[in-house]
Design an enzyme around this catalytic site. Structure first.
Site, mmCIF file in Angstrom:
data_model
loop_
_atom_site.group_PDB
_atom_site.id
_atom_site.type_symbol
_atom_site.label_atom_id
_atom_site.label_comp_id
_atom_site.label_asym_id
_atom_site.label_seq_id
_atom_site.Cartn_x
_atom_site.Cartn_y
_atom_site.Cartn_z
ATOM 1 N N GLY A 73 -36.643 -18.989 10.262
ATOM 2 C CA GLY A 73 -35.043 -18.394 10.796
ATOM 3 C C GLY A 73 -35.206 -17.953 12.353
ATOM 4 N N GLU A 81 -42.052 -18.557 6.924
ATOM 5 C CA GLU A 81 -42.011 -19.780 6.627
ATOM 6 C C GLU A 81 -41.396 -20.452 8.206
ATOM 7 O OE1 GLU A 81 -39.880 -21.045 3.706
ATOM 8 O OE2 GLU A 81 -40.883 -20.599 2.526
ATOM 9 N N PRO A 82 -42.160 -19.756 9.749
ATOM 10 C CA PRO A 82 -40.736 -19.844 10.778
ATOM 11 C C PRO A 82 -41.263 -21.687 10.898
ATOM 12 C CG PRO A 82 -43.642 -19.118 10.909
ATOM 13 C CD PRO A 82 -43.171 -19.076 9.655
ATOM 14 N N GLY A 83 -40.872 -22.332 11.844
ATOM 15 C CA GLY A 83 -39.944 -23.573 12.228
ATOM 16 C C GLY A 83 -40.054 -23.611 13.388
ATOM 17 N N ARG A 84 -38.572 -23.795 14.113
ATOM 18 C CA ARG A 84 -38.297 -23.646 15.526
ATOM 19 C C ARG A 84 -39.144 -22.503 16.217
ATOM 20 N NH1 ARG A 84 -32.820 -24.170 15.947
ATOM 21 N NH2 ARG A 84 -32.643 -24.743 14.172
ATOM 22 N N TYR A 118 -25.027 -30.096 15.869
ATOM 23 C CA TYR A 118 -24.492 -28.530 15.860
ATOM 24 C C TYR A 118 -24.121 -28.821 17.055
ATOM 25 C CZ TYR A 118 -28.945 -29.262 12.758
ATOM 26 O OH TYR A 118 -29.734 -29.799 11.980
ATOM 27 N N CYS A 150 -23.574 -46.129 20.329
ATOM 28 C CA CYS A 150 -22.377 -46.534 20.296
ATOM 29 C C CYS A 150 -21.101 -45.768 19.624
ATOM 30 C CB CYS A 150 -22.002 -47.975 19.777
ATOM 31 S SG CYS A 150 -22.445 -49.225 20.259
ATOM 32 N N GLU A 151 -21.076 -44.171 19.763
ATOM 33 C CA GLU A 151 -20.109 -43.532 19.157
ATOM 34 C C GLU A 151 -20.435 -42.465 20.477
ATOM 35 O OE1 GLU A 151 -20.668 -42.303 16.006
ATOM 36 O OE2 GLU A 151 -21.760 -43.868 14.707
ATOM 37 N N TYR A 204 -37.225 -29.836 15.384
ATOM 38 C CA TYR A 204 -36.220 -30.756 14.667
ATOM 39 C C TYR A 204 -35.679 -32.057 15.721
ATOM 40 C CZ TYR A 204 -35.851 -26.965 11.677
ATOM 41 O OH TYR A 204 -36.636 -26.460 10.798
#
Ligand SMILES: *Cc1c(COP(=O)(O)O)cnc(C)c1O
Length: 413
Positions: free
Chosen positions: A239, A274-277, A317, A343-344, A372
């Site tokens: 986090g 548990e670091p990711g980012r 986000y 196309c969005e 991510y």
């Protein structure tokens, strides 16, 4: 540290010019700096070296095999949430005593595999899963260490889609139910309930939130010990935020460590993180070519060859990523929406950005796209997924080749 930097009006990744990478490998292209990756891993490992800590990198943030292999070589473990992530980690050489398996619902196949392998911890969030683990371990006559994930009901300041520590979310076990769930395996022959876990959310910029979670879990661990549960491990999840926007200051890994270790010092509990980012986010950028520009009345658009299928964070986000021209130039500035070809209406990489007269053929790069980015990418609009390269000094390695158009229907009948 060099990382991504400007030299003589042109951006480099370590010793390699981004423009050269575009020429050789095409765009859109994910580019990673090994130096930044290594630096982040070492910061984590060094900052917690004085305390018994397992740093289990959250594989979902970026699970390219070459990236994982580096991270495990630097000394980190893995936090996985599916059999696919587990097998990727194993294939990349993780050591099993540093693997934790999180997630709100695991299949029998996933639990079976994790128990057979004897990973460090299954992090469990429900009584139905604990029952299933009990059954499987009895059938196999195999020990498994289990942690229960608590929902500590901490309100963190982040996007609601990535805040996970509140009762309204599906995550964890409310702390008042903890003991009754734990009773399921009390004194069990094969299932060792010896850990508490939490993960309060992602992209958190306030150390206070982590400190509060640490205190809650340490208190709870002591209480559970008093009631006869042999708790010896606390997993605080991931986090830690990173700075996506100029002027936004993220806590350093060192300060993060200080605020957590302050709580753990003199306790008997092993620490798991548990670091990711914060490990891979800043190590990667997404390189893209401007296809052209156009104006609708007062709105100016810069259409690029990367899109929401390559990097969905802005759309999903409303995440902000800095967008930077690869070649600095002196020209009149425009306020422009940097959008992809999908196309969005949600297909944008950045809105109302100031760029010096963007024009067709020019290169832009999207910063902090290492986490991510590729793992959330898709083939929407039948767009082949991009290539990825890893740069180390002046060495460039293709770590994922660009998908071909024919590969798009490879699995179809
Ligand atoms: C997503 C997640 C992480 C990693 O979060 P970051 O914000 O990327 O550090 C860690 N643990 C769990 C359980 C997660 O769901």
């Amino acid at each position: 540290m060099q990382g991504f930097h400007l030299k003589n009006g042109s951006f480099y990744c370590e010793s390699v010019e981004l423009e050269e990478l575009a020429k050789e490998f095409g765009t859109p292209l994910y580019i990673y700096s090994e130096e930044v990756l290594k630096n982040n891993c070492q910061q984590f490992l060094n900052s917690f070296s004085a305390y018994p800590t397992k740093i289990c990198y959250a594989v979902k943030a970026n699970y390219n095999l070459s990236i994982l292999k580096k991270i495990f070589q630097f000394g980190m473990g893995a936090d996985v949430v599916s059999i696919g992530e587990l097998e990727r980690a194993i294939k990349s050489g993780v050591s099993l005593d540093k693997v934790v398996f999180s997630g709100v619902g695991k299949t029998k196949e996933e639990l079976d595999r994790a128990i057979s392998l004897g990973i460090a911890s299954l992090n469990v969030e429900s009584s139905f899963e604990l029952e299933l683990i009990k059954q499987i371990s009895e059938q196999k006559k195999q020990n498994i260490s289990v942690a229960l994930r608590i929902n500590p009901n901490i309100d963190v300041k982040t996007n609601p889609y990535i805040a996970t520590g509140l009762y309204e979310t599906k995550f964890g076990i409310p702390d008042e139910d903890l003991e009754s769930v734990a009773e399921i395996v009390k004194g069990h022959r094969f299932v060792q309930f010896e850990g508490l876990a939490c993960h309060i959310g992602s992209q958190i910029m306030e150390l206070k939130s982590f400190e509060l979670a640490a205190k809650r879990l340490v208190d709870l661990a002591y209480r559970m010990k008093e009631r006869g549960f042999p708790i010896r491990r606390i997993d605080l999840g991931g986090g830690l935020g990173i700075s996506y926007q100029q002027g936004q200051i993220a806590p350093s890994i060192r300060n993060y460590a200080e605020s957590i270790l302050k709580v753990f010092r003199d306790t008997p509990f092993e620490l798991v993180l548990e670091p990711g980012r914060s490990v891979v986010g800043a190590a990667g950028v997404l390189l893209t070519t401007i296809l052209g520009t156009k104006k609708h009345k007062n709105r100016h658009f810069t259409i690029v060859d990367a899109a929401m299928n390559d990097l969905i964070r802005p759309c999903l986000y409303e995440a902000y990523h800095e967008i930077v021209p690869v070649k600095a130039k002196a020209a009149p500035e425009v306020i422009t929406d940097v959008v992809g070809p999908v196309c969005e209406t949600g297909d944008f990489l950045g809105l109302s950005r100031t760029l010096a007269s963007p024009s067709s053929g020019e290169l832009l790069f999207i910063k902090n796209a290492g986490a991510y980015g590729t793992t959330m990418s898709s083939n929407y609009n039948a767009r082949p997924r991009c290539a990825e390269v890893l740069v180390s000094g002046n060495e460039v390695t293709v770590i994922r080749r660009r998908e071909s158009v024919a590969e798009l229907w490879h699995h179809e009948i």
